[in-house]
Design a protein around this motif. Structure first.
Motif, PDB file in Angstrom:
ATOM      1  N   SER A 609      37.690  48.366  24.129  1.00  0.00           N
ATOM      2  CA  SER A 609      37.612  49.525  25.010  1.00  0.00           C
ATOM      3  C   SER A 609      36.446  49.435  25.990  1.00  0.00           C
ATOM      4  O   SER A 609      36.491  50.006  27.055  1.00  0.00           O
ATOM      5  N   ASP A 610      35.442  48.716  25.635  1.00  0.00           N
ATOM      6  CA  ASP A 610      34.239  48.768  26.456  1.00  0.00           C
ATOM      7  C   ASP A 610      34.171  47.657  27.504  1.00  0.00           C
ATOM      8  O   ASP A 610      33.247  47.594  28.275  1.00  0.00           O
ATOM      9  N   SER A 611      35.168  46.767  27.517  1.00  0.00           N
ATOM     10  CA  SER A 611      35.107  45.665  28.463  1.00  0.00           C
ATOM     11  C   SER A 611      35.375  46.153  29.885  1.00  0.00           C
ATOM     12  O   SER A 611      36.223  46.984  30.115  1.00  0.00           O
ATOM     13  N   GLN A 612      34.643  45.629  30.807  1.00  0.00           N
ATOM     14  CA  GLN A 612      34.841  46.016  32.204  1.00  0.00           C
ATOM     15  C   GLN A 612      35.210  44.783  33.021  1.00  0.00           C
ATOM     16  O   GLN A 612      34.879  44.681  34.189  1.00  0.00           O
ATOM     17  N   LYS A 613      35.893  43.842  32.374  1.00  0.00           N
ATOM     18  CA  LYS A 613      36.059  42.556  33.039  1.00  0.00           C
ATOM     19  C   LYS A 613      37.053  42.604  34.202  1.00  0.00           C
ATOM     20  O   LYS A 613      37.099  41.687  34.995  1.00  0.00           O
ATOM     21  N   LEU A 614      37.859  43.681  34.300  1.00  0.00           N
ATOM     22  CA  LEU A 614      38.792  43.767  35.424  1.00  0.00           C
ATOM     23  C   LEU A 614      38.199  44.565  36.583  1.00  0.00           C
ATOM     24  O   LEU A 614      38.879  44.866  37.555  1.00  0.00           O
ATOM     25  N   SER A 615      36.929  44.879  36.437  1.00  0.00           N
ATOM     26  CA  SER A 615      36.257  45.708  37.436  1.00  0.00           C
ATOM     27  C   SER A 615      36.451  45.148  38.850  1.00  0.00           C
ATOM     28  O   SER A 615      36.197  43.979  39.108  1.00  0.00           O
ATOM     29  N   GLY A 616      36.911  46.003  39.766  1.00  0.00           N
ATOM     30  CA  GLY A 616      37.072  45.599  41.159  1.00  0.00           C
ATOM     31  C   GLY A 616      38.377  44.892  41.465  1.00  0.00           C
ATOM     32  O   GLY A 616      38.626  44.513  42.604  1.00  0.00           O
ATOM     33  N   GLN A 617      39.246  44.693  40.467  1.00  0.00           N
ATOM     34  CA  GLN A 617      40.500  43.983  40.696  1.00  0.00           C
ATOM     35  C   GLN A 617      41.651  44.984  40.787  1.00  0.00           C
ATOM     36  O   GLN A 617      41.713  45.932  40.037  1.00  0.00           O
ATOM     37  N   THR A 618      42.559  44.688  41.684  1.00  0.00           N
ATOM     38  CA  THR A 618      43.679  45.599  41.890  1.00  0.00           C
ATOM     39  C   THR A 618      45.000  44.969  41.445  1.00  0.00           C
ATOM     40  O   THR A 618      45.304  43.834  41.803  1.00  0.00           O
ATOM     41  N   PHE A 619      45.748  45.734  40.647  1.00  0.00           N
ATOM     42  CA  PHE A 619      47.021  45.266  40.102  1.00  0.00           C
ATOM     43  C   PHE A 619      48.175  46.096  40.649  1.00  0.00           C
ATOM     44  O   PHE A 619      48.030  47.296  40.877  1.00  0.00           O
ATOM     45  N   VAL A 620      49.311  45.426  40.808  1.00  0.00           N
ATOM     46  CA  VAL A 620      50.538  46.140  41.128  1.00  0.00           C
ATOM     47  C   VAL A 620      51.579  45.713  40.099  1.00  0.00           C
ATOM     48  O   VAL A 620      51.694  44.530  39.778  1.00  0.00           O
ATOM     49  N   LEU A 621      52.309  46.692  39.532  1.00  0.00           N
ATOM     50  CA  LEU A 621      53.330  46.373  38.536  1.00  0.00           C
ATOM     51  C   LEU A 621      54.703  46.511  39.161  1.00  0.00           C
ATOM     52  O   LEU A 621      54.964  47.459  39.901  1.00  0.00           O
ATOM     53  N   THR A 622      55.587  45.588  38.834  1.00  0.00           N
ATOM     54  CA  THR A 622      56.965  45.712  39.310  1.00  0.00           C
ATOM     55  C   THR A 622      57.921  45.171  38.254  1.00  0.00           C
ATOM     56  O   THR A 622      57.574  44.249  37.523  1.00  0.00           O
ATOM     57  N   GLY A 623      59.126  45.806  38.196  1.00  0.00           N
ATOM     58  CA  GLY A 623      60.110  45.390  37.202  1.00  0.00           C
ATOM     59  C   GLY A 623      59.826  46.009  35.841  1.00  0.00           C
ATOM     60  O   GLY A 623      58.840  46.734  35.651  1.00  0.00           O
ATOM     61  N   THR A 624      60.682  45.701  34.838  1.00  0.00           N
ATOM     62  CA  THR A 624      60.549  46.298  33.516  1.00  0.00           C
ATOM     63  C   THR A 624      59.794  45.345  32.595  1.00  0.00           C
ATOM     64  O   THR A 624      60.158  44.177  32.463  1.00  0.00           O
TER      65      THR A 624
END
Ligand SMILES: [Zn+2]
Length: 686
Positions: A609-624
């Motif tokens: 819970s405390d990891s911030q390793k995706l900080s500053g990264q943007t994700f887009v989800l598509t599909g199932t």
């Protein structure tokens, strides 16, 4: 440059280069780069080329002589080079002390101390310096007469071609408080010292690689290479072998009182001594010294096979005299051998957990490194062929650390003609099922899942350190439990009662109670350990951990499709298939249900819970997504500091693509945004 100028320059260069050698080899510190030193040597070489009559024997350019020798001349030693008696155990060394103290008076025994040093696994040589110049270097030979190998020893940089300057020596003696002891010292006199020429482990490995590459036989140990290199008629070959040298004895008598003083003086004269050498004030200290180096020998860059112990006081050393061919006052306190010679009485095969058949040599029991060894692994059928091993052969067995020993060599010369060839069985020795071997696999296997031998091995594996890790449940107890019919599969372990165990050998109420408690304590198990404990072929600790990280719950892992498993980067197609099949086999489903019924609880892997390793990264989800709900995926990204966007742009870092992706997928491709699938995504956020 005039000849006079050249002479001065040559003298200065020689002196400087020799001082650098002393810095590097004796003091182990250098303020000059190897390149700079080489360029100075080159200048010296060029000058000597122009004025050949200025070349002296102690010039650093003279380390490699020109022409190979026809043979070695004989050299008579000034004093015999005696060999040492061996001690292997503490008792041996105590007996030795008892023998020598009996020969000394009470007063002499009072201050009796010892000097201990490493016993190098190299070649002992004697060096004679006349007027300060290395004149003769000789092998031990038969102890009285050796061979003149001067030109080969000269190639060893750690050996000085001349002693240090008289002024340097005198001030060195003063600084060490030895000026009075060595007041009779004159560099001009003949000086005899002894030491060891040796080769490092690294160089040993390198030379053996070259030998094998050239199709030649590898050397058995560093001592063999050292001896072979020193006894080369062509010193150019010796020079390639990067040998080392440590001095350990000052033979010439300058009034030194102890062996300790000799070591100090050797260093002042310009020789390399090993800093591990030390005075011990009693025999207990000697024993501890050896114990220390037995434990730490692997840290040394070269091999040692024990320590040398001697009476430190030279007067007492001489008084104790010689017995047979060895001085009474010194002894080689050796380490237990790591190699031994024995006989192969039989070759049997063992069936492993996955059905792998491993041939084992049954040996006539022999002690190696303090452990009695009665079997050696032969790995597979090809290994037996490679060794050319037959039943009845005399072999050399070696042990590295605590692993099962290997057969290093077969001594074919000792065959009697009654040796028998070994034939790999066609059927499992335990269940009789015909064995299979799928090329290119070198291992034969028993394909029967119900094979008793395989099941037994699986029990050992199931309770092992990386799986359920049950304290106090070793193979012996498992064997008993199986033999008494108390277990049919590992799930039965969790229903064992104290009363079941009391019938077994060596079990009392207390130990039975402890074992049942230990088993019960391991009912809760982490997902990664549980996956590993299932023993799926190809799933080691690492893969089990990966699977736990990706799927987080056993339920999801059981439900995953083969297709999705195949998408995981670090899992090969064979292992993916094994995993998928495992959870669909009826026997395994029954086994899993049984484990849960007897109380095994698999803990899901919790997200960090405390990891911030995706900080500053943007994700887009598509599909199932197949294992995750979209909202859950978003939550996971956000919890690690990442952003989720609904549309793809040049600011998007990753597009996660599920089944039936929409236009976002096409746009991502067009913009060159990194596209990852669900499994990659799961691995990524781990
Ligand atoms: Zn079998």
């Amino acid at each position: 440059m005039t000849k006079q100028e050249a002479k001065q320059r040559i003298e200065k260069l020689k002196r400087f280069i020799n001082q650098q050698r002393y810095q590097v080899h004796v003091l182990d510190r250098s303020d000059l780069s190897a390149v700079a030193l080489d360029s100075l040597k080159k200048e010296l070489f060029d000058l000597e080329n122009s004025f050949p009559d200025l070349v002296t024997a102690d010039s650093p350019t003279q380390r490699v002589a020109g022409v190979p020798l026809e043979k070695f001349d004989k050299v008579e030693h000034t004093q015999p080079m005696l060999s040492l008696q061996d001690a292997f155990s503490e008792q041996d060394i105590l007996d030795w002390e008892a023998r020598i103290t009996k020969l000394l008076s009470a007063k002499e025994n009072e201050g009796l101390d010892y000097f201990c040093e490493l016993k190098f696994d190299g070649l002992a040589v004697e060096l004679i310096f006349r007027e300060g110049l290395l004149t003769i270097g000789a092998t031990r030979g038969n102890g009285l007469v050796g061979e003149d190998v001067t030109c080969n020893l000269k190639t060893i940089e750690a050996i000085p071609l001349s002693l240090r300057g008289e002024d340097e020596i005198v001030s060195g003696l003063k600084a060490a408080g030895l000026a009075e002891v060595f007041q009779s010292f004159k560099a001009a006199e003949e000086l005899v010292i002894r030491g060891e020429a040796l080769i490092s482990k690294k160089e040993f490995a390198k030379i053996n690689q070259q030998q094998m590459a050239a199709g030649l036989v590898a050397y058995a140990n560093p001592r063999n290479i050292a001896a072979g290199s020193i006894r080369q008629l062509d010193s150019k070959i010796t020079a390639q072998r990067k040998m080392d040298f440590y001095a350990w004895d000052l033979v010439s008598d300058f009034g030194q009182k102890t062996h300790e003083q000799e070591h100090l003086v050797l260093k002042i004269l310009g020789f390399k001594i090993h800093p591990a050498a030390k005075r011990c004030s009693n025999i207990d200290e000697v024993i501890r010294y050896r114990e220390y180096w037995l434990k730490h020998r692997d840290r040394l860059p070269f091999e040692i096979d024990g320590v040398v112990v001697q009476v430190n006081n030279n007067k007492l050393f001489d008084k104790l005299g010689v017995a047979g061919k060895s001085p009474r006052a010194a002894i080689a306190f050796k380490f237990p051998l790591r190699e031994a010679q024995t006989m192969v009485q039989n070759i049997i095969v063992q069936v492993g957990r996955t059905g792998a058949i491993t041939p084992l040599a049954i040996l006539k029991p022999v002690a190696i490194g303090g452990v009695t060894v009665s079997r050696a692994t032969l790995h597979n059928e090809d290994e037996i062929q490679r060794l050319g091993l037959k039943i009845g052969d005399t072999v050399i067995v070696g042990r590295a650390g605590d692993v099962i020993p290997d057969i290093l060599r077969v001594l074919r010369e000792l065959r009697t003609g009654r040796e028998k060839s070994f034939k790999m069985p066609h059927a499992c020795p335990v269940c009789g099922t015909p064995l299979v071997r799928k090329e290119p696999d070198v291992i034969w296997r028993c394909p029967n899942q119900k094979c008793k031998a395989r099941q037994r091995r699986y029990f050992y594996y199931f309770v092992g350190r990386a799986a359920f890790d049950i304290d106090g449940l070793g193979p012996q107890i498992i064997n008993q439990l199986l033999d008494y019919g108390l277990l049919s599969d590992p799930a039965d372990l969790f229903t064992l009662q104290e009363t079941d165990l009391l019938n077994l050998e060596r079990f009392a109420e207390k130990s039975a109670h402890n074992l049942v408690k230990a088993i019960s304590a391991k009912k809760r198990i982490r997902l990664s350990r549980f996956i590993y404990a299932l023993g799926i072929e190809g799933v080691g600790e690492e893969t089990a951990q990966d699977l736990a990280n990706i799927f987080r719950s056993l339920r999801k892992l059981r439900a995953v499709s083969l297709e999705d498993l195949l998408k995981i980067k670090d899992i090969g197609p064979k292992t993916a298939k094994n995993i998928h099949q495992f959870f669909r086999k009826k026997d395994n489903i029954v086994f899993l249900e049984k484990l849960f019924r007897v109380g095994v609880k698999v803990e899901n892997t919790s997200p960090k819970s405390d990891s911030q390793k995706l900080s500053g990264q943007t994700f887009v989800l598509t599909g199932t997504l197949s294992t995750l709900e979209r909202e859950r995926a978003k939550e996971m990204i956000r919890r690690q500091g990442g952003n989720v966007s609904e549309s793809v742009s040049s600011d998007t870092d990753f597009v996660v693509v599920g089944e039936n992706p929409g236009s976002k997928f096409d746009k991502a491709k067009k913009l060159g945004v990194k596209i990852i699938n669900e499994t990659e995504f799961l691995a990524f956020i781990e």
